[in-house]
Design a protein around this motif. Sequence first.
Motif, PDB file in Angstrom:
ATOM      1  N   GLU A  41      -4.316   2.291   5.806  1.00 49.81           N
ATOM      2  CA  GLU A  41      -4.565   1.615   4.552  1.00 49.81           C
ATOM      3  C   GLU A  41      -3.172   1.872   3.802  1.00 49.81           C
ATOM      4  O   GLU A  41      -2.575   1.000   3.109  1.00 49.81           O
ATOM      5  N   ILE A  57       0.021   1.755   5.466  1.00 47.44           N
ATOM      6  CA  ILE A  57       0.938   0.889   5.882  1.00 47.44           C
ATOM      7  C   ILE A  57       0.388  -0.603   5.530  1.00 47.44           C
ATOM      8  O   ILE A  57       1.424  -1.282   4.947  1.00 47.44           O
ATOM      9  N   THR A  58      -0.663  -1.034   5.372  1.00 47.43           N
ATOM     10  CA  THR A  58      -1.078  -2.109   4.597  1.00 47.43           C
ATOM     11  C   THR A  58      -0.533  -2.377   3.233  1.00 47.43           C
ATOM     12  O   THR A  58      -0.094  -3.280   3.025  1.00 47.43           O
ATOM     13  N   VAL A  81       3.029  -2.851   3.409  1.00 52.68           N
ATOM     14  CA  VAL A  81       3.500  -4.039   4.230  1.00 52.68           C
ATOM     15  C   VAL A  81       3.055  -5.510   3.573  1.00 52.68           C
ATOM     16  O   VAL A  81       3.761  -6.534   3.613  1.00 52.68           O
ATOM     17  N   ALA A  82       2.015  -5.365   2.930  1.00 52.18           N
ATOM     18  CA  ALA A  82       1.459  -6.443   2.507  1.00 52.18           C
ATOM     19  C   ALA A  82       1.925  -6.765   1.262  1.00 52.18           C
ATOM     20  O   ALA A  82       2.444  -5.928   0.459  1.00 52.18           O
ATOM     21  N   ASP A  83       1.503  -8.074   0.512  1.00 50.76           N
ATOM     22  CA  ASP A  83       2.042  -8.414  -0.843  1.00 50.76           C
ATOM     23  C   ASP A  83       0.979  -7.600  -1.822  1.00 50.76           C
ATOM     24  O   ASP A  83       0.060  -7.335  -1.472  1.00 50.76           O
ATOM     25  N   ASP A 104      -8.187  -5.585   0.687  1.00 51.97           N
ATOM     26  CA  ASP A 104      -6.952  -6.362   1.367  1.00 51.97           C
ATOM     27  C   ASP A 104      -5.606  -6.786   0.155  1.00 51.97           C
ATOM     28  O   ASP A 104      -4.890  -7.448   0.362  1.00 51.97           O
ATOM     29  N   LYS A 149      -5.990  -8.481  -2.508  1.00 50.03           N
ATOM     30  CA  LYS A 149      -5.734  -9.836  -2.901  1.00 50.03           C
ATOM     31  C   LYS A 149      -6.667 -10.033  -4.034  1.00 50.03           C
ATOM     32  O   LYS A 149      -7.801  -9.399  -4.522  1.00 50.03           O
ATOM     33  N   ASN A 167       6.409  -9.722  -3.734  1.00 53.48           N
ATOM     34  CA  ASN A 167       7.143 -10.405  -2.916  1.00 53.48           C
ATOM     35  C   ASN A 167       8.107 -11.510  -3.898  1.00 53.48           C
ATOM     36  O   ASN A 167       9.241 -11.699  -3.525  1.00 53.48           O
ATOM     37  N   ASN A 175       7.352 -11.501   5.522  1.00 51.50           N
ATOM     38  CA  ASN A 175       6.078 -12.270   5.307  1.00 51.50           C
ATOM     39  C   ASN A 175       5.899 -13.468   5.754  1.00 51.50           C
ATOM     40  O   ASN A 175       6.926 -14.216   5.974  1.00 51.50           O
ATOM     41  N   ILE A 176       4.799 -13.740   6.322  1.00 46.40           N
ATOM     42  CA  ILE A 176       4.884 -14.930   7.241  1.00 46.40           C
ATOM     43  C   ILE A 176       4.910 -16.334   6.308  1.00 46.40           C
ATOM     44  O   ILE A 176       5.534 -17.093   6.794  1.00 46.40           O
ATOM     45  N   ALA A 177       4.530 -16.295   4.943  1.00 44.51           N
ATOM     46  CA  ALA A 177       4.694 -17.410   4.242  1.00 44.51           C
ATOM     47  C   ALA A 177       6.093 -17.797   4.106  1.00 44.51           C
ATOM     48  O   ALA A 177       6.798 -18.921   4.149  1.00 44.51           O
ATOM     49  N   THR A 225       8.491  -6.834  10.065  1.00 41.36           N
ATOM     50  CA  THR A 225       7.365  -6.130   9.791  1.00 41.36           C
ATOM     51  C   THR A 225       7.288  -4.915  10.817  1.00 41.36           C
ATOM     52  O   THR A 225       6.844  -3.855  10.341  1.00 41.36           O
ATOM     53  N   ILE A 274       6.682  -0.992   9.864  1.00 42.48           N
ATOM     54  CA  ILE A 274       5.459  -0.590  10.363  1.00 42.48           C
ATOM     55  C   ILE A 274       5.702   0.871  11.197  1.00 42.48           C
ATOM     56  O   ILE A 274       5.289   1.932  10.886  1.00 42.48           O
ATOM     57  N   PHE A 308      -6.412  -6.617   8.192  1.00 49.09           N
ATOM     58  CA  PHE A 308      -4.616  -6.049   8.262  1.00 49.09           C
ATOM     59  C   PHE A 308      -3.916  -7.501   8.939  1.00 49.09           C
ATOM     60  O   PHE A 308      -3.224  -8.225   8.318  1.00 49.09           O
ATOM     61  N   PRO A 348      -0.324 -17.204   5.521  1.00 43.76           N
ATOM     62  CA  PRO A 348       0.609 -17.497   4.684  1.00 43.76           C
ATOM     63  C   PRO A 348      -0.242 -17.780   3.143  1.00 43.76           C
ATOM     64  O   PRO A 348      -0.945 -18.358   3.206  1.00 43.76           O
ATOM     65  N   LEU A 366       4.258 -19.044  -0.666  1.00 40.95           N
ATOM     66  CA  LEU A 366       4.807 -20.343  -0.087  1.00 40.95           C
ATOM     67  C   LEU A 366       5.650 -21.125  -1.140  1.00 40.95           C
ATOM     68  O   LEU A 366       6.825 -21.681  -1.081  1.00 40.95           O
TER      69      LEU A 366
END
Lengths: 340, 173
Positions: free
Chosen positions: A21, A23-24, A27-29, A90, A92, A110, A206-208, A270, A274, B8, B15, B20
């Motif tokens: 949790e 780490i998530t 790392v996450a937005d 998550d 979100k 981000n 971040n993948i985006a 990432t 991590i 996760f 994305p 984006l």
Amino acid sequence: MAQTPEEGHAAQADKPFNIGEMITHHVADSHEWHFATIGHTHVTLPLPVILYIPGEGLEVFSSSRFHAEGHHESGHEKHTYKGFYIDEADGKLKATDPSRKFYDFSITKNVASLFLSAILLVVVFGSIASAYKKRSGQAPKGLQSLFEPIVVFIRDDIAKANIHGKDKHGHPMYEKFLPYLLTVFFFIWFNNLLGLLPGGANVTGNIAVTLFLAVATLIATHIRSNRYYWGHIFAPPVPKALWPIMIPIELIGILTKPFSLMIRLFANITAGHIIILSLLGLIFMFRNVFVGGVVVPFVLFLNGIELLVAVLQAYIFTLLSSMYIGSAVEGHESHDDLGH
Amino acid sequence: MHALTAVFAADILSPELGLLFWQFVVFILILWLLSKFAWKPITGALKEREDSIENALKSAEQAKLEMTRLKADNEKLLEEARAERDAMLRQARQTADGLIEEAKNKAAAEGNRAVEAARQAIQQERQAAIQDIRQQVASLSLEIAEKVLRGQLKDEAAQRTLVNRMVEDSNLN
């Protein structure tokens, strides 16, 4: 990103420390910029939430609305505001009514970090540019002499070395792509470094973000691609019988190149975060000062490696971008030299 | 834990539209701003500086060439001057030699003439002396002859013999 893991979590006896949790979370937005937790007080910068709801229009409010009631003992309780809440699982933003359609354009952690890096880039390079104007004909000084070798390196060893040929006005082709390559390099590098700061956001991880950068390179590659490049794809220099295999492979190749750029940058940054977070998490899992004595120097060492990775990944992304661009704008003569 | 890992992975690999969108806006903005206000002046200034350095190097090279050319010119002028000096010296020496030679010849000629004159004078003196001696001898002979004649010339034969013998003896030439 090597942020002080939340003592708050560990201190809560009823809620055991969950490394996954933690780490998530890092790392996450996120919709708020969380710097630290001291005791039960979260040091957090609330960020604006911007939602576009089809049929209702824009909805803008502060993310602190989700904590409007202040801090309870159960600080992570769901708080809904205007029918939206932050899902703790998550991180979100979700609507209480799952069928309600909305688009989230919030200034997340981000995005805020992105703005910060953009301001930093414009200020740093704007001041360097004005130094060049002011000190015209003089030797570089300060920031100017710090970044000049890097700019020259990108120009000579990345752009000029890989992008050959001239455009129809007789200007070297690399000059057209140099602004893009310089921007990409410094954008990635600055964001990588900002991400390494304690409390920093994981922008380039971040993948985006990497998706956008990869698409930008894809566009840059094809914007001035010549007939030799397309000839290589639709009429590869192999026996015609192999064309049904080769043409699809070449077409997929167009996409795999930027795809690899996207994954490489995302995964490297990432993964670095991590690893550092996992090692720091060990201290809170074992709750042992000796573990800290071993882990902290090692994390410090890894942070040094991450500084190297930050510049290395920026270099690799820029170098590969310029190679892809170079292969698309290359004339026929140099193709023959390579034995194609 | 497993479910969380799946969440996760799904979370970080998908994305998000918002990011984006903002990444698009921010990147395009900084690409435009930096291209216009940073990269253009920076690369322009770098190129200008490189050009000026190249020009400076080129003009230094040219100055060096010019210097060697000037040096060669100087060398040539010096060589010419030296040759001229040598020629002048040679000519002067020749003139001097000529003068000396002429003087020597003149002196020699003068000497010869003096010697010749002296010789002629000596010859004349000698001739005159011989003439004188001859006259003296003649008069002496006459005196002697007179004496002898007076003393011995009692007879004619003796007189003749004596005269002959004396004439023969006094042949001085």
